[in-house]
Design an enzyme around this catalytic site. Structure first.
Site, PDB file in Angstrom:
ATOM      1  CG  HIS A  70      -0.285   0.063   2.540  1.00  0.00           C
ATOM      2  ND1 HIS A  70       0.039   1.254   3.172  1.00  0.00           N
ATOM      3  CD2 HIS A  70       0.112  -0.918   3.387  1.00  0.00           C
ATOM      4  CE1 HIS A  70       0.594   0.994   4.347  1.00  0.00           C
ATOM      5  NE2 HIS A  70       0.658  -0.312   4.501  1.00  0.00           N
ATOM      6  CB  CYS A  93       1.205  -4.235   5.214  1.00  0.00           C
ATOM      7  SG  CYS A  93      -0.225  -5.286   5.571  1.00  0.00           S
TER       8      CYS A  93
END
Length: 534
Positions: free
Chosen positions: A435, A454
Site C-alpha cells: 500500500h 505490510c
C-alpha cells in the site's frame, strides 16, 4: 540491491516438486515439513532416486572412467554453488575411484550415483528446507527428476555439465551471485587479516583536501573492494579527497547505508565486516534462490525485505528493459516482521478504508482510547459491526465492545489514512498487502522496518500503472484521478500478478556490483546452522 529475480523466471516454467510437502501459510513464518519427510513424499529421497536410476535394482555399473572423473570434478566444484564437497563424501569417492575395477566396483558405482543425485537435488530444490512459504505443487510427476537427467546423461554419453546446468536455477541473478562469490573468495584469500578501520575522533569534521587519521586504511579497503580506482592516489593517503568521498558513497550505496560520502560509524562498521562473512552471505543467497519456484511468464513483483526494495518487471519483455524499482517499508523486526511467501495480486483499492487488524486494535487502539476518549474521532476512525454498519457509542462502551470482539475499527479514506491513496491486495491468511502511505518522510530513513508487517511502497502511482498496464482505460490521468480524495473504488486486475516476498542479505546487480544488506530479521545465522546440520 538489484532486481532480485529480475528476468529471473524468463526461461520457462520449471515448477518445484519439493513443495508438495509444504504446509499452508501461518502468521509471520513459513512452515515446512521435516526435510527428509518432504523429500520422501516428493520422491526425492535417496532410496527412490536410486531405484529410478538403476531400474530393476540388479547390480550393474552405470559409470565409465571418463564419466566418473567428470562427476568427481563436478563435486569438487560444488563451492561454486555455495555447497560443500564434503557433503558428498568427495574424499572417500576419490580414494575409492582407483579401486573401482576391483571387488568394490558396484559399491563405488552406487556411491557415486548417490552423491551425484544428492548434488543435483540440492542444486534444484535447495540444501535445506525453505524459510519462505511456497505455493502448493499440482499433483503429477516431478518437473525435474534428478534420476531422469542423470540417467540420460550417462546413457547418451553427454557431458555431466548439461545435467548440472539443467539442475541449477535458470535465474540470471543466480549466475551473477556465483561470480560475486568467486570474487569475494579471492578477496578473502588476498586479505585474510581484516583489521577494522579506526573510528574518527568524536566531533572531528572532515573537510575536502584535509587529512584525517584513519583514512589511509579506509582508502586501502575501498581500493581492494573495487569502490576506489587504484590510480586515485594522493600525496597524503590520509587526505579526504573528492575521489575518496565518491568511493565512500559508492560503498554506502552497495551496503544500503545513507550516502553521505563520509566514513561515519555505520560505514566503518560495514568496512570492518570480515570478507569470510561476505562469502557466507553470498552462499546463503544461492541457497535461497534455489527455493524459489519458477512463475509463469509475464509480470512479476519482487520485494527483498532485507534490502527494503521492490522491483516490478515483465519476464517476457526485452532483457535490457529497466525494471520499476522503489524503496519500501517492511515489518518491524522486533514485533511484526513481514512474512516471506509468494502471493498473487488480484485487485487494487483506491482511497481504501484501513480495516484495523484485531491484534492492533487490542494492542494499540484500546489502550489509547482508554487514555483519550476522543482518540477515534481524532484519527478519523469508526466502529463497524459484523454486518458492516457503522456504530456510534461513547468511549466506555466502545472499549467494552472492542475487547469483546463485537465491533471492529476502520479508518476512513483520505490523506490521514495510514494506507494512503491505494492498496494493492493479494489475499492471504496473514492479511499482508502492499500500500501507499501518508508518512512519506519515512522512506528517507536508512533502516525501514517500521510497519506492522505490510509493505509500504514509495511510488504507488508507478506501481499502479505497472499492474494496470494491460487495461487501456487505466492510463496515467485515470490513475491520478482515482488516487485523488474521493470514493472507494476497487479495480480488479485482468490477471493476477505474482508477488514474491523474498529475503537476501547479498546479491549482485546487472552492472556486476555486489550488494549487501543488514540481516534485520536475523535469518542468516539460522540458515547457516541449517546448512551445517543437514
Amino acid at each position: 540491491m538489484i532486481v532480485i529475480l529480475a528476468a529471473a523466471l524468463r526461461q520457462g516454467m520449471l515448477a518445484i516438486g519439493l513443495v508438495v510437502a509444504l504446509a499452508a501459510l501461518a502468521p509471520f513464518q513459513a512452515l515446512a515439513a521435516d526435510l527428509a519427510s518432504a523429500r520422501a513424499m516428493a520422491g526425492l529421497d535417496t532410496h527412490s532416486l536410486l531405484q529410478r536410476l538403476y531400474g530393476d535394482g540388479q547390480p550393474r555399473r552405470l559409470w565409465n572412467d571418463d564419466q566418473a572423473r567428470q562427476a568427481l570434478s563436478a563435486l569438487r566444484a560444488a563451492p561454486t554453488h555455495g555447497l560443500d564437497p564434503d557433503d558428498y563424501d568427495i574424499a572417500g569417492l576419490e580414494t575409492r575411484f582407483g579401486d573401482q575395477h576391483g571387488a568394490g566396483a558396484d559399491g563405488f558405482d552406487r556411491a557415486l550415483s548417490t552423491a551425484m543425485l544428492a548434488f543435483l537435488t540440492h542444486l534444484r530444490y535447495g540444501r535445506t528446507q525453505p524459510d519462505i512459504a511456497l505455493p502448493p505443487q499440482e499433483p503429477g510427476p516431478l518437473p525435474f527428476d534428478p534420476a531422469d537427467y542423470l540417467r540420460a546423461a550417462l546413457q547418451q554419453q553427454q557431458p555431466l555439465e548439461l545435467a548440472i546446468d539443467a539442475a541449477a536455477p535458470p535465474i540470471p541473478l543466480y549466475r551473477r551471485v556465483q561470480a560475486s562469490l568467486q570474487q569475494y573468495r579471492d578477496l578473502a584469500a588476498a586479505a585474510p587479516a581484516w583489521r577494522a578501520p579506526a573510528q574518527l575522533r568524536p566531533g572531528a569534521e572532515l573537510r575536502l583536501g584535509k587529512a584525517a587519521p584513519g583514512l589511509r586504511l579506509v582508502r586501502q579497503r575501498l581500493i581492494l573492494l573495487g569502490d576506489l580506482e587504484p590510480q586515485a592516489s594522493v600525496a597524503d593517503p590520509d587526505q579526504y579527497s573528492p575521489q575518496l568521498a565518491r568511493a565512500i558513497r559508492a560503498f554506502q550505496s552497495r551496503h544500503g547505508l545513507a550516502e553521505t560520502g563520509k566514513p561515519g560509524p555505520q560505514t566503518l562498521a560495514a568496512l570492518a565486516v570480515p570478507l569470510s562473512h561476505r562469502v557466507r552471505q553470498l552462499e546463503l543467497t544461492l541457497e535461497r534462490l534455489r527455493w524459489i519456484p519458477p512463475l509463469r511468464p509475464g509480470r512479476v513483483i519482487v520485494v527483498n525485505v532485507a534490502a527494503y526494495r521492490l522491483w516490478a518487471f515483465d519476464t517476457t519483455a526485452d532483457s535490457s528493459a529497466e525494471p520499476l524499482e522503489m524503496r519500501v517499508i517492511v515489518g518491524n523486526a522486533a514485533r511484526t516482521p513481514t512474512p516471506l511467501f509468494i502471493g498473487q495480486m488480484r485487485y487494487l483499492e483506491f482511497n481504501p478504508y484501513w480495516n484495523v487488524p484485531r491484534s492492533i486494535a487490542l494492542g494499540e487502539i484500546v489502550p489509547r482510547l482508554a487514555r483519550n476518549s476522543g482518540y477515534l474521532k481524532q484519527q478519523r476512525m469508526e466502529l463497524v459491526s459484523p454486518d458492516g454498519k457503522v456504530q456510534r457509542m461513547p468511549a466506555h462502551a466502545a472499549l467494552a465492545e472492542l475487547r469483546a470482539g463485537t465491533v471492529r475499527v476502520r479508518q476512513t479514506p483520505g490523506a490521514h489514512n495510514v494506507l494512503g491513496a491505494v492498496k494493492f491486495a493479494m489475499p492471504n491468511p496473514m492479511n499482508i498487502y502492499l500500500h501507499s502511505t501518508s508518512a512519506k518522510e519515512l522512506f528517507g530513513k536508512a533502516r525501514r522496518d517500521l510497519s506492522h508487517g505490510c509493505i509500504r511502497v514509495e511510488r504507488p502511482e508507478a506501481l499502479a500503472a505497472f499492474v494496470l498496464a494491460d487495461q487501456p482505460q487505466w492510463q496515467g490521468p485515470a490513475i491520478a484521478a482515482a488516487m485523488a480524495p474521493g470514493p472507494v473504488r476497487t479495480v480488479r486486475l485482468s490477471e493476477s500478478i505474482p508477488v514474491v516476498l523474498f529475503y537476501a542479505t547479498a546479491a549482485t546487480d546487472r552492472q556486476g556490483r555486489t550488494l549487501f544488506a543488514e540481516d534485520i530479521y536475523q535469518r542468516d545465522n539460522k540458515l547457516m546452522r541449517a546448512m551445517r546440520a543437514n
